[in-house]
Design a protein around this motif. Structure first.
Motif, PDB file in Angstrom:
ATOM      1  N   GLU A   1     -41.896  -6.569   5.477  1.00 11.26           N
ATOM      2  CA  GLU A   1     -40.743  -5.890   4.887  1.00 11.26           C
ATOM      3  C   GLU A   1     -40.787  -4.437   5.313  1.00 11.26           C
ATOM      4  O   GLU A   1     -41.853  -3.841   5.426  1.00 11.26           O
ATOM      5  CB  GLU A   1     -40.819  -5.999   3.365  1.00 11.26           C
ATOM      6  CG  GLU A   1     -39.665  -5.374   2.627  1.00 11.26           C
ATOM      7  CD  GLU A   1     -40.026  -4.053   1.945  1.00 11.26           C
ATOM      8  OE1 GLU A   1     -39.114  -3.410   1.442  1.00 11.26           O
ATOM      9  OE2 GLU A   1     -41.201  -3.663   1.941  1.00 11.26           O
ATOM     10  N   LEU A   2     -39.614  -3.862   5.602  1.00 10.47           N
ATOM     11  CA  LEU A   2     -39.498  -2.480   6.051  1.00 10.47           C
ATOM     12  C   LEU A   2     -38.298  -1.841   5.362  1.00 10.47           C
ATOM     13  O   LEU A   2     -37.200  -2.405   5.387  1.00 10.47           O
ATOM     14  CB  LEU A   2     -39.317  -2.435   7.574  1.00 10.47           C
ATOM     15  CG  LEU A   2     -39.087  -1.090   8.231  1.00 10.47           C
ATOM     16  CD1 LEU A   2     -40.389  -0.300   8.255  1.00 10.47           C
ATOM     17  CD2 LEU A   2     -38.580  -1.286   9.653  1.00 10.47           C
ATOM     18  N   LYS A   3     -38.527  -0.702   4.732  1.00  7.86           N
ATOM     19  CA  LYS A   3     -37.443   0.041   4.089  1.00  7.86           C
ATOM     20  C   LYS A   3     -37.438   1.436   4.684  1.00  7.86           C
ATOM     21  O   LYS A   3     -38.468   2.111   4.713  1.00  7.86           O
ATOM     22  CB  LYS A   3     -37.640   0.125   2.583  1.00  7.86           C
ATOM     23  CG  LYS A   3     -36.514   0.861   1.883  1.00  7.86           C
ATOM     24  CD  LYS A   3     -36.667   0.833   0.387  1.00  7.86           C
ATOM     25  CE  LYS A   3     -35.474   1.548  -0.236  1.00  7.86           C
ATOM     26  NZ  LYS A   3     -35.529   1.475  -1.690  1.00  7.86           N
ATOM     27  N   THR A   4     -36.279   1.862   5.159  1.00 10.62           N
ATOM     28  CA  THR A   4     -36.172   3.146   5.851  1.00 10.62           C
ATOM     29  C   THR A   4     -35.107   4.014   5.202  1.00 10.62           C
ATOM     30  O   THR A   4     -34.029   3.537   4.854  1.00 10.62           O
ATOM     31  CB  THR A   4     -35.837   2.921   7.338  1.00 10.62           C
ATOM     32  OG1 THR A   4     -36.835   2.081   7.903  1.00 10.62           O
ATOM     33  CG2 THR A   4     -35.783   4.226   8.089  1.00 10.62           C
ATOM     34  N   HIS A   5     -35.440   5.285   5.065  1.00  7.42           N
ATOM     35  CA  HIS A   5     -34.502   6.301   4.589  1.00  7.42           C
ATOM     36  C   HIS A   5     -34.201   7.237   5.755  1.00  7.42           C
ATOM     37  O   HIS A   5     -35.128   7.823   6.330  1.00  7.42           O
ATOM     38  CB  HIS A   5     -35.103   7.123   3.439  1.00  7.42           C
ATOM     39  CG  HIS A   5     -35.426   6.311   2.236  1.00  7.42           C
ATOM     40  ND1 HIS A   5     -34.493   6.003   1.279  1.00  7.42           N
ATOM     41  CD2 HIS A   5     -36.574   5.725   1.850  1.00  7.42           C
ATOM     42  CE1 HIS A   5     -35.058   5.265   0.341  1.00  7.42           C
ATOM     43  NE2 HIS A   5     -36.325   5.080   0.669  1.00  7.42           N
ATOM     44  N   PHE A   6     -32.930   7.377   6.097  1.00  3.64           N
ATOM     45  CA  PHE A   6     -32.506   8.273   7.161  1.00  3.64           C
ATOM     46  C   PHE A   6     -32.082   9.582   6.510  1.00  3.64           C
ATOM     47  O   PHE A   6     -31.122   9.616   5.746  1.00  3.64           O
ATOM     48  CB  PHE A   6     -31.377   7.645   7.969  1.00  3.64           C
ATOM     49  CG  PHE A   6     -31.763   6.306   8.550  1.00  3.64           C
ATOM     50  CD1 PHE A   6     -32.622   6.231   9.632  1.00  3.64           C
ATOM     51  CD2 PHE A   6     -31.298   5.132   7.987  1.00  3.64           C
ATOM     52  CE1 PHE A   6     -33.002   5.000  10.160  1.00  3.64           C
ATOM     53  CE2 PHE A   6     -31.665   3.898   8.504  1.00  3.64           C
ATOM     54  CZ  PHE A   6     -32.515   3.829   9.591  1.00  3.64           C
ATOM     55  N   ILE A   7     -32.811  10.643   6.789  1.00  4.15           N
ATOM     56  CA  ILE A   7     -32.639  11.899   6.070  1.00  4.15           C
ATOM     57  C   ILE A   7     -31.793  12.907   6.832  1.00  4.15           C
ATOM     58  O   ILE A   7     -30.972  13.605   6.246  1.00  4.15           O
ATOM     59  CB  ILE A   7     -34.029  12.475   5.714  1.00  4.15           C
ATOM     60  CG1 ILE A   7     -34.743  11.472   4.797  1.00  4.15           C
ATOM     61  CG2 ILE A   7     -33.930  13.857   5.068  1.00  4.15           C
ATOM     62  CD1 ILE A   7     -36.216  11.687   4.656  1.00  4.15           C
ATOM     63  N   ALA A   8     -31.988  12.994   8.139  1.00  2.00           N
ATOM     64  CA  ALA A   8     -31.238  13.955   8.960  1.00  2.00           C
ATOM     65  C   ALA A   8     -30.941  13.322  10.308  1.00  2.00           C
ATOM     66  O   ALA A   8     -31.725  12.520  10.801  1.00  2.00           O
ATOM     67  CB  ALA A   8     -32.054  15.239   9.140  1.00  2.00           C
ATOM     68  N   PRO A   9     -29.801  13.668  10.911  1.00  2.00           N
ATOM     69  CA  PRO A   9     -29.489  13.113  12.229  1.00  2.00           C
ATOM     70  C   PRO A   9     -30.477  13.620  13.277  1.00  2.00           C
ATOM     71  O   PRO A   9     -31.020  14.715  13.162  1.00  2.00           O
ATOM     72  CB  PRO A   9     -28.073  13.607  12.509  1.00  2.00           C
ATOM     73  CG  PRO A   9     -27.869  14.769  11.609  1.00  2.00           C
ATOM     74  CD  PRO A   9     -28.767  14.579  10.429  1.00  2.00           C
ATOM     75  N   VAL A  10     -30.683  12.793  14.289  1.00  2.00           N
ATOM     76  CA  VAL A  10     -31.636  13.117  15.344  1.00  2.00           C
ATOM     77  C   VAL A  10     -30.910  13.126  16.685  1.00  2.00           C
ATOM     78  O   VAL A  10     -30.196  12.176  17.017  1.00  2.00           O
ATOM     79  CB  VAL A  10     -32.800  12.096  15.391  1.00  2.00           C
ATOM     80  CG1 VAL A  10     -33.785  12.441  16.491  1.00  2.00           C
ATOM     81  CG2 VAL A  10     -33.500  12.023  14.041  1.00  2.00           C
ATOM     82  N   SER A  11     -31.107  14.197  17.433  1.00  2.00           N
ATOM     83  CA  SER A  11     -30.549  14.305  18.779  1.00  2.00           C
ATOM     84  C   SER A  11     -31.550  13.747  19.782  1.00  2.00           C
ATOM     85  O   SER A  11     -32.605  13.234  19.416  1.00  2.00           O
ATOM     86  CB  SER A  11     -30.244  15.768  19.093  1.00  2.00           C
ATOM     87  OG  SER A  11     -29.288  16.271  18.182  1.00  2.00           O
ATOM     88  N   VAL A  12     -31.233  13.882  21.052  1.00  2.00           N
ATOM     89  CA  VAL A  12     -32.131  13.454  22.122  1.00  2.00           C
ATOM     90  C   VAL A  12     -33.241  14.491  22.220  1.00  2.00           C
ATOM     91  O   VAL A  12     -33.036  15.582  22.756  1.00  2.00           O
ATOM     92  CB  VAL A  12     -31.357  13.302  23.452  1.00  2.00           C
ATOM     93  CG1 VAL A  12     -32.294  12.933  24.582  1.00  2.00           C
ATOM     94  CG2 VAL A  12     -30.250  12.268  23.294  1.00  2.00           C
ATOM     95  N   VAL A  13     -34.403  14.151  21.645  1.00  2.00           N
ATOM     96  CA  VAL A  13     -35.542  15.084  21.563  1.00  2.00           C
ATOM     97  C   VAL A  13     -36.842  14.272  21.525  1.00  2.00           C
ATOM     98  O   VAL A  13     -36.822  13.056  21.489  1.00  2.00           O
ATOM     99  CB  VAL A  13     -35.485  15.953  20.274  1.00  2.00           C
ATOM    100  CG1 VAL A  13     -34.320  16.908  20.285  1.00  2.00           C
ATOM    101  CG2 VAL A  13     -35.464  15.085  19.022  1.00  2.00           C
ATOM    102  N   LYS A  14     -37.954  14.980  21.464  1.00  2.00           N
ATOM    103  CA  LYS A  14     -39.237  14.361  21.151  1.00  2.00           C
ATOM    104  C   LYS A  14     -39.325  14.290  19.630  1.00  2.00           C
ATOM    105  O   LYS A  14     -38.950  15.231  18.932  1.00  2.00           O
ATOM    106  CB  LYS A  14     -40.411  15.194  21.674  1.00  2.00           C
ATOM    107  CG  LYS A  14     -40.445  15.323  23.179  1.00  2.00           C
ATOM    108  CD  LYS A  14     -41.113  14.144  23.796  1.00  2.00           C
ATOM    109  CE  LYS A  14     -41.277  14.389  25.293  1.00  2.00           C
ATOM    110  NZ  LYS A  14     -41.665  13.186  25.991  1.00  2.00           N
ATOM    111  N   VAL A  15     -39.820  13.171  19.122  1.00  2.00           N
ATOM    112  CA  VAL A  15     -39.939  12.952  17.687  1.00  2.00           C
ATOM    113  C   VAL A  15     -41.411  12.693  17.373  1.00  2.00           C
ATOM    114  O   VAL A  15     -42.081  11.944  18.081  1.00  2.00           O
ATOM    115  CB  VAL A  15     -39.071  11.749  17.234  1.00  2.00           C
ATOM    116  CG1 VAL A  15     -39.231  11.484  15.764  1.00  2.00           C
ATOM    117  CG2 VAL A  15     -37.608  11.988  17.583  1.00  2.00           C
TER     118      VAL A  15
END
Length: 143
Positions: free
Chosen positions: A85-99
């Motif tokens: 099971e996987l639950k994800t929260h998306f907090i801020a948009p991400v551009s084309v970058v290193k993460v």
């Protein structure tokens, strides 16, 4: 680190999994005793949605590919641990970058594990996840 196969991947003796290669994954640090890991991912142009931001499924895959190796580092090489099971929260948009990804084992029983992961762009938390993984053993027929 208990998992000799994982160590061979880290040392370049075995290839990274294809999914990790697709995500541009690079292991920065791993502590097999603590069950923690720090990873870097390439958020690529090919991963963008119509708004030019990284589509959430790719971020979830990065989180899964952060938490899973944190647990894998603690396993015997006769074991594997698929995500249940996987639950994800998306907090801020991400551009084309290193993460940057940070993952850790929160709780590990004999069969069930709870994991946490976070993704950052610089110091900004962009997504976080919790997961449940099931520890399984390779059968002799699966080798």
């Amino acid at each position: 680190m208990r998992n000799k196969l994982f160590r061979k991947v880290l040392e370049g003796e075995l290839p990274m999994p294809k999914a990790a290669l697709t995500l541009g994954a690079k292991v920065l640090a791993v502590d097999g005793d603590a069950g923690s890991i720090e990873m870097e991912f390439d958020a690529k142009e090919e991963f963008t949605n119509p708004m030019g931001k990284i589509q959430g499924g790719f971020l979830a895959a990065m989180l899964d590919d952060t938490m899973g190796p944190a647990l894998t580092a603690t396993l015997d090489e006769s074991q594997f641990a698929p995500t249940f099971e996987l639950k994800t929260h998306f907090i801020a948009p991400v551009s084309v970058v290193k993460v940057l990804g940070r993952g850790r084992v929160v709780s590990r029983g004999s069969n069930i594990c709870v994991l946490e992961g976070e993704l950052f762009h610089g110091e900004v938390l962009v997504a976080k996840s919790t997961a449940t993984a099931l520890i399984r053993s390779f059968s002799s027929s699966a080798k």
